[in-house]
Design a protein around this motif. Structure first.
Motif, PDB file in Angstrom:
ATOM      1  N   ASN A 253       1.489  10.608   4.742  1.00 45.97           N
ATOM      2  CA  ASN A 253       1.700   9.325   5.417  1.00 45.97           C
ATOM      3  C   ASN A 253       0.566   8.372   5.088  1.00 45.97           C
ATOM      4  OD1 ASN A 253       4.091   9.664   7.467  1.00 45.97           O
ATOM      5  ND2 ASN A 253       2.887  11.546   7.628  1.00 45.97           N
ATOM      6  N   SER A 254       0.926   7.152   4.773  1.00 45.73           N
ATOM      7  CA  SER A 254      -0.055   6.090   4.540  1.00 45.73           C
ATOM      8  C   SER A 254       0.431   4.846   5.275  1.00 45.73           C
ATOM      9  CB  SER A 254      -0.183   5.798   3.035  1.00 45.73           C
ATOM     10  OG  SER A 254      -1.046   4.694   2.819  1.00 45.73           O
ATOM     11  N   HIS A 255      -0.359   4.416   6.245  1.00 42.10           N
ATOM     12  CA  HIS A 255       0.024   3.260   7.063  1.00 42.10           C
ATOM     13  C   HIS A 255      -1.180   2.345   7.249  1.00 42.10           C
ATOM     14  CE1 HIS A 255       3.856   5.168   8.040  1.00 42.10           C
ATOM     15  NE2 HIS A 255       3.192   6.272   8.323  1.00 42.10           N
ATOM     16  N   GLY A 256      -0.910   1.052   7.289  1.00 37.32           N
ATOM     17  CA  GLY A 256      -1.977   0.080   7.500  1.00 37.32           C
ATOM     18  C   GLY A 256      -1.439  -1.336   7.391  1.00 37.32           C
ATOM     19  N   ALA A 257      -2.340  -2.261   7.101  1.00 39.97           N
ATOM     20  CA  ALA A 257      -1.962  -3.669   6.976  1.00 39.97           C
ATOM     21  C   ALA A 257      -2.817  -4.314   5.896  1.00 39.97           C
ATOM     22  CB  ALA A 257      -2.148  -4.402   8.296  1.00 39.97           C
ATOM     23  N   ILE A 258      -2.158  -5.055   5.022  1.00 38.03           N
ATOM     24  CA  ILE A 258      -2.838  -5.794   3.971  1.00 38.03           C
ATOM     25  C   ILE A 258      -2.557  -7.274   4.182  1.00 38.03           C
ATOM     26  CG2 ILE A 258      -3.013  -6.181   1.488  1.00 38.03           C
ATOM     27  CD1 ILE A 258      -2.158  -3.345   1.012  1.00 38.03           C
ATOM     28  N   ASP A 259      -3.625  -8.035   4.317  1.00 33.79           N
ATOM     29  CA  ASP A 259      -3.508  -9.475   4.611  1.00 33.79           C
ATOM     30  C   ASP A 259      -2.657  -9.707   5.852  1.00 33.79           C
ATOM     31  OD1 ASP A 259      -5.058 -10.061   2.390  1.00 33.79           O
ATOM     32  OD2 ASP A 259      -3.303 -10.207   1.070  1.00 33.79           O
TER      33      ASP A 259
ATOM     34  N   VAL B 244      -9.439   1.640   2.322  1.00 38.10           N
ATOM     35  CA  VAL B 244     -10.356   0.507   2.389  1.00 38.10           C
ATOM     36  C   VAL B 244     -10.092  -0.438   1.231  1.00 38.10           C
ATOM     37  CG1 VAL B 244     -12.147   1.818   3.586  1.00 38.10           C
ATOM     38  CG2 VAL B 244     -12.129   1.754   1.100  1.00 38.10           C
ATOM     39  N   SER B 245     -10.437  -1.705   1.419  1.00 40.97           N
ATOM     40  CA  SER B 245     -10.290  -2.703   0.362  1.00 40.97           C
ATOM     41  C   SER B 245     -11.516  -2.655  -0.531  1.00 40.97           C
ATOM     42  CB  SER B 245     -10.130  -4.093   0.976  1.00 40.97           C
ATOM     43  OG  SER B 245     -11.323  -4.464   1.671  1.00 40.97           O
ATOM     44  N   ASP B 246     -11.486  -3.456  -1.589  1.00 39.10           N
ATOM     45  CA  ASP B 246     -12.634  -3.487  -2.495  1.00 39.10           C
ATOM     46  C   ASP B 246     -13.860  -4.099  -1.846  1.00 39.10           C
ATOM     47  OD1 ASP B 246     -11.514  -5.961  -2.284  1.00 39.10           O
ATOM     48  OD2 ASP B 246     -11.387  -6.368  -4.428  1.00 39.10           O
ATOM     49  N   THR B 247     -13.680  -4.773  -0.718  1.00 44.44           N
ATOM     50  CA  THR B 247     -14.822  -5.329   0.005  1.00 44.44           C
ATOM     51  C   THR B 247     -15.344  -4.361   1.063  1.00 44.44           C
ATOM     52  OG1 THR B 247     -13.349  -6.424   1.610  1.00 44.44           O
ATOM     53  CG2 THR B 247     -13.979  -7.667  -0.360  1.00 44.44           C
ATOM     54  N   GLY B 248     -14.693  -3.204   1.207  1.00 43.67           N
ATOM     55  CA  GLY B 248     -15.134  -2.223   2.184  1.00 43.67           C
ATOM     56  C   GLY B 248     -14.452  -2.331   3.531  1.00 43.67           C
TER      57      GLY B 248
ATOM     58  N   VAL C 108      -7.388   6.660  -5.901  1.00 43.74           N
ATOM     59  CA  VAL C 108      -7.210   5.249  -6.207  1.00 43.74           C
ATOM     60  C   VAL C 108      -6.181   5.106  -7.322  1.00 43.74           C
ATOM     61  CG1 VAL C 108      -9.092   5.232  -7.910  1.00 43.74           C
ATOM     62  CG2 VAL C 108      -8.403   3.101  -6.801  1.00 43.74           C
ATOM     63  N   GLN C 109      -5.362   4.063  -7.213  1.00 45.85           N
ATOM     64  CA  GLN C 109      -4.478   3.696  -8.305  1.00 45.85           C
ATOM     65  C   GLN C 109      -5.225   2.717  -9.190  1.00 45.85           C
ATOM     66  OE1 GLN C 109      -0.560   2.333  -7.181  1.00 45.85           O
ATOM     67  NE2 GLN C 109      -0.256   1.269  -9.133  1.00 45.85           N
ATOM     68  N   VAL C 110      -5.336   3.049 -10.477  1.00 43.31           N
ATOM     69  CA  VAL C 110      -6.118   2.225 -11.390  1.00 43.31           C
ATOM     70  C   VAL C 110      -5.578   0.797 -11.395  1.00 43.31           C
ATOM     71  CG1 VAL C 110      -6.838   1.918 -13.781  1.00 43.31           C
ATOM     72  CG2 VAL C 110      -6.703   4.216 -12.812  1.00 43.31           C
ATOM     73  N   GLY C 111      -6.461  -0.166 -11.145  1.00 42.65           N
ATOM     74  CA  GLY C 111      -6.081  -1.578 -11.088  1.00 42.65           C
ATOM     75  C   GLY C 111      -5.811  -2.086  -9.693  1.00 42.65           C
ATOM     76  N   SER C 112      -5.737  -1.177  -8.706  1.00 43.59           N
ATOM     77  CA  SER C 112      -5.473  -1.593  -7.333  1.00 43.59           C
ATOM     78  C   SER C 112      -6.786  -1.831  -6.590  1.00 43.59           C
ATOM     79  CB  SER C 112      -4.661  -0.512  -6.613  1.00 43.59           C
ATOM     80  OG  SER C 112      -4.558  -0.815  -5.229  1.00 43.59           O
ATOM     81  N   PRO C 113      -6.835  -2.848  -5.713  1.00 44.31           N
ATOM     82  CA  PRO C 113      -8.052  -3.103  -4.941  1.00 44.31           C
ATOM     83  C   PRO C 113      -8.191  -2.183  -3.730  1.00 44.31           C
ATOM     84  CG  PRO C 113      -6.403  -4.745  -4.398  1.00 44.31           C
ATOM     85  CD  PRO C 113      -5.806  -3.882  -5.473  1.00 44.31           C
ATOM     86  N   VAL C 114      -7.226  -1.312  -3.533  1.00 42.25           N
ATOM     87  CA  VAL C 114      -7.215  -0.429  -2.362  1.00 42.25           C
ATOM     88  C   VAL C 114      -7.627   0.975  -2.792  1.00 42.25           C
ATOM     89  CG1 VAL C 114      -5.794   0.582  -0.547  1.00 42.25           C
ATOM     90  CG2 VAL C 114      -5.440  -1.796  -1.225  1.00 42.25           C
ATOM     91  N   THR C 115      -8.527   1.592  -2.007  1.00 44.70           N
ATOM     92  CA  THR C 115      -9.021   2.934  -2.289  1.00 44.70           C
ATOM     93  C   THR C 115      -8.927   3.785  -1.036  1.00 44.70           C
ATOM     94  OG1 THR C 115     -10.590   2.042  -3.903  1.00 44.70           O
ATOM     95  CG2 THR C 115     -10.973   4.290  -3.142  1.00 44.70           C
ATOM     96  N   MET C 116      -8.579   5.044  -1.211  1.00 44.63           N
ATOM     97  CA  MET C 116      -8.549   6.002  -0.108  1.00 44.63           C
ATOM     98  C   MET C 116      -9.788   6.874  -0.194  1.00 44.63           C
ATOM     99  SD  MET C 116      -4.519   6.929  -0.415  1.00 44.63           S
ATOM    100  CE  MET C 116      -3.271   5.625  -0.324  1.00 44.63           C
TER     101      MET C 116
ATOM    102  N   MET D 144       0.852  -1.184   0.000  1.00 43.08           N
ATOM    103  CA  MET D 144       0.000   0.000   0.000  1.00 43.08           C
ATOM    104  C   MET D 144       0.884   1.228   0.000  1.00 43.08           C
ATOM    105  SD  MET D 144      -2.792   1.149   2.831  1.00 43.08           S
ATOM    106  CE  MET D 144      -1.573   1.031   4.103  1.00 43.08           C
ATOM    107  N   SER D 145       0.699   2.074  -1.001  1.00 39.21           N
ATOM    108  CA  SER D 145       1.570   3.237  -1.155  1.00 39.21           C
ATOM    109  C   SER D 145       0.738   4.482  -1.270  1.00 39.21           C
ATOM    110  CB  SER D 145       2.451   3.070  -2.391  1.00 39.21           C
ATOM    111  OG  SER D 145       3.174   4.223  -2.643  1.00 39.21           O
ATOM    112  N   ALA D 146       1.177   5.536  -0.577  1.00 41.81           N
ATOM    113  CA  ALA D 146       0.471   6.805  -0.658  1.00 41.81           C
ATOM    114  C   ALA D 146       0.652   7.451  -2.005  1.00 41.81           C
ATOM    115  CB  ALA D 146       0.958   7.760   0.437  1.00 41.81           C
ATOM    116  N   THR D 147       1.784   7.241  -2.601  1.00 46.62           N
ATOM    117  CA  THR D 147       2.101   7.807  -3.907  1.00 46.62           C
ATOM    118  C   THR D 147       2.922   6.789  -4.662  1.00 46.62           C
ATOM    119  OG1 THR D 147       4.060   8.831  -2.957  1.00 46.62           O
ATOM    120  CG2 THR D 147       2.096  10.190  -3.071  1.00 46.62           C
ATOM    121  N   SER D 148       3.345   7.163  -5.860  1.00 48.05           N
ATOM    122  CA  SER D 148       4.245   6.262  -6.570  1.00 48.05           C
ATOM    123  C   SER D 148       5.567   6.203  -5.839  1.00 48.05           C
ATOM    124  CB  SER D 148       4.452   6.769  -8.009  1.00 48.05           C
ATOM    125  OG  SER D 148       5.133   7.990  -7.993  1.00 48.05           O
ATOM    126  N   ALA D 149       6.344   5.205  -6.085  1.00 47.93           N
ATOM    127  CA  ALA D 149       7.562   4.975  -5.320  1.00 47.93           C
ATOM    128  C   ALA D 149       8.783   5.280  -6.136  1.00 47.93           C
ATOM    129  CB  ALA D 149       7.607   3.517  -4.859  1.00 47.93           C
TER     130      ALA D 149
END
Length: 393
Positions: free
Chosen positions: A95-101, A65-69, A261-269, A1-6
């Motif tokens: 800053n973007s912080h969290g946990a995926i899976d 949030v994920s694509d499932t909310g 949102v990054q197009v193609g990513s399941p994660v949305t802000m 999960m990235s706040a911006t491009s890297a």
């Protein structure tokens, strides 16, 4: 999960030294680097700090949030004025912080951007805390004289790689870093994005690539049960070594970020709560008055003012004449003399008459009138006077 491009390391423009556990390698620079378009450079040059940057300093707070909310983390952006090496600029924190899976990850950006959208310094940190092989990437961009220095440190498990390269300032003209990108989006909402603009930026390997900005169609977004109008900006990084990467960001009309949102990513802000709206000092529209025919004699208010003014002037004139009785005598004498002579040219007669009272006229001899020919020659009794006037020889 990235706040911006890297932006990480790359192989363009300048020398790069990569140090691993046992190796040092020099990578040659490549030519034909992309350039920002003239329209993009002109857009930046047209920015006026006193107006275009007036309403960009506020905080954004979104949830990831994920694509499932499912809520995965948070995303925050702050922009505030500061000074960097004695130069007035903006300090941008993202800053973007969290946990995926169940895997903690995040991105943080600290960037100083001048009022002409030039990146003075940026620190970009990304991490993914995998249990067996954690990944940590740091990219630092520093403006030093006529060059930019890009340093990168990648730590993967126990392996540490460091790279450093220098890029000329002219090559980076029109460069939009990840920090200045956040500022530029807010400017687009306030100033407008009239057409497609082509800047340059880094891809995920810090290769200079075209960065294309275009506006998206307006749409509505429901926040806390309220349907709000939002405005979109799309950013695409066209990498030469990878697939294009596109982000779509939507904003409220005051510049607050509402969706990213990054197009193609399941994660949305997304924005969950309506922020305090920023009030802009807008110039009130000028009133328009219909042209109407004015008849002041029929307007009771205007006619009353006319009578009052007439009486005021009349009283003022009367007081003045009372304090200057010589004025009445002077005018009476002039009128009497005028009616006696009855000249054809009244204006010339009046000018000659009142010239005698002017302090700017040259003084004349008191005997000047006796030198003029008499209008009544037949009534003359002293015939010797003409001979006395004759010049002597």
């Amino acid at each position: 999960m990235s706040a911006t491009s890297a932006p990480v390391t790359g192989s363009q423009s300048g020398s790069i030294v990569t140090s691993g556990a046992d190796a040092v390698q020099a990578i040659p620079a490549t030519a034909d680097l992309p350039k920002a378009s003239e329209k993009a450079l002109a857009y930046v040059q047209s920015l006026v700090p006193e107006t275009d940057f007036k309403y960009v300093m506020f905080d954004d707070n979104l949830v990831t949030v994920s694509d499932t909310g499912k809520e995965l983390g948070e995303f925050t952006v702050t922009i505030e004025p500061t000074k960097f090496r004695g130069q007035e600029c903006f300090l941008i924190h993202a800053n973007s912080h969290g946990a995926i899976d169940g895997v903690p990850c995040g991105t943080s950006i600290t960037c100083h951007v001048s009022k002409n959208m030039e990146t003075l310094e940026q620190n970009h940190h990304e991490y993914v805390k995998l249990e067996n092989c954690p990944l940590d990437r740091k990219t630092i961009i520093i403006r030093q004289g006529d060059n930019y220095v890009i340093n990168r440190v990648i730590t993967q498990g126990e392996d540490v790689q460091r790279t450093s390269r220098s890029v000329s300032h002219d090559t980076m003209k029109g460069f939009i870093s990840e920090g200045s990108n956040l500022l530029l989006h807010r400017i687009f909402i306030g100033k407008g994005l009239p057409e497609e603009l082509h800047f340059i930026s880094f891809d995920s390997e810090t290769n200079l690539c075209p960065a294309i900005y275009r506006s998206l169609e307006e749409r509505t977004q429901t926040i806390e049960g309220v349907e709000l109008r939002v405005f979109g900006v799309e950013r695409t990084i066209n990498s030469n070594v990878d697939l294009p990467t596109t982000w779509q960001s939507y904003f409220l009309n005051d510049g607050h970020l509402s969706n990213r949102v990054q197009v193609g990513s399941p994660v949305t802000m997304k924005l969950q709560r309506i922020p305090t709206m920023i009030e802009r000092d807008e110039e009130p529209p000028k009133p328009v008055f219909e042209k109407k025919e004015l008849n002041w004699e029929e307007d009771m208010q205007m006619y009353s003012k006319f009578l009052d003014r007439k009486e005021e002037l009349k009283n003022d004139h009367t007081v003045y004449m009372r304090h200057h009785p010589e004025l009445k005598a002077l005018l009476a004498d002039f009128l009497q003399f005028l009616l006696l002579r009855k000249p054809d040219d009244v204006i010339a007669f009046a000018a000659e008459y009142f010239a005698a009272f002017s302090t700017t006229m040259p003084a004349s001899t008191p005997y000047l009138a006796s030198a003029n020919a008499t209008p009544f020659p037949n009534s003359r009794t002293n015939t010797q006077i003409d001979s006395l006037r004759a010049p002597t020889r």
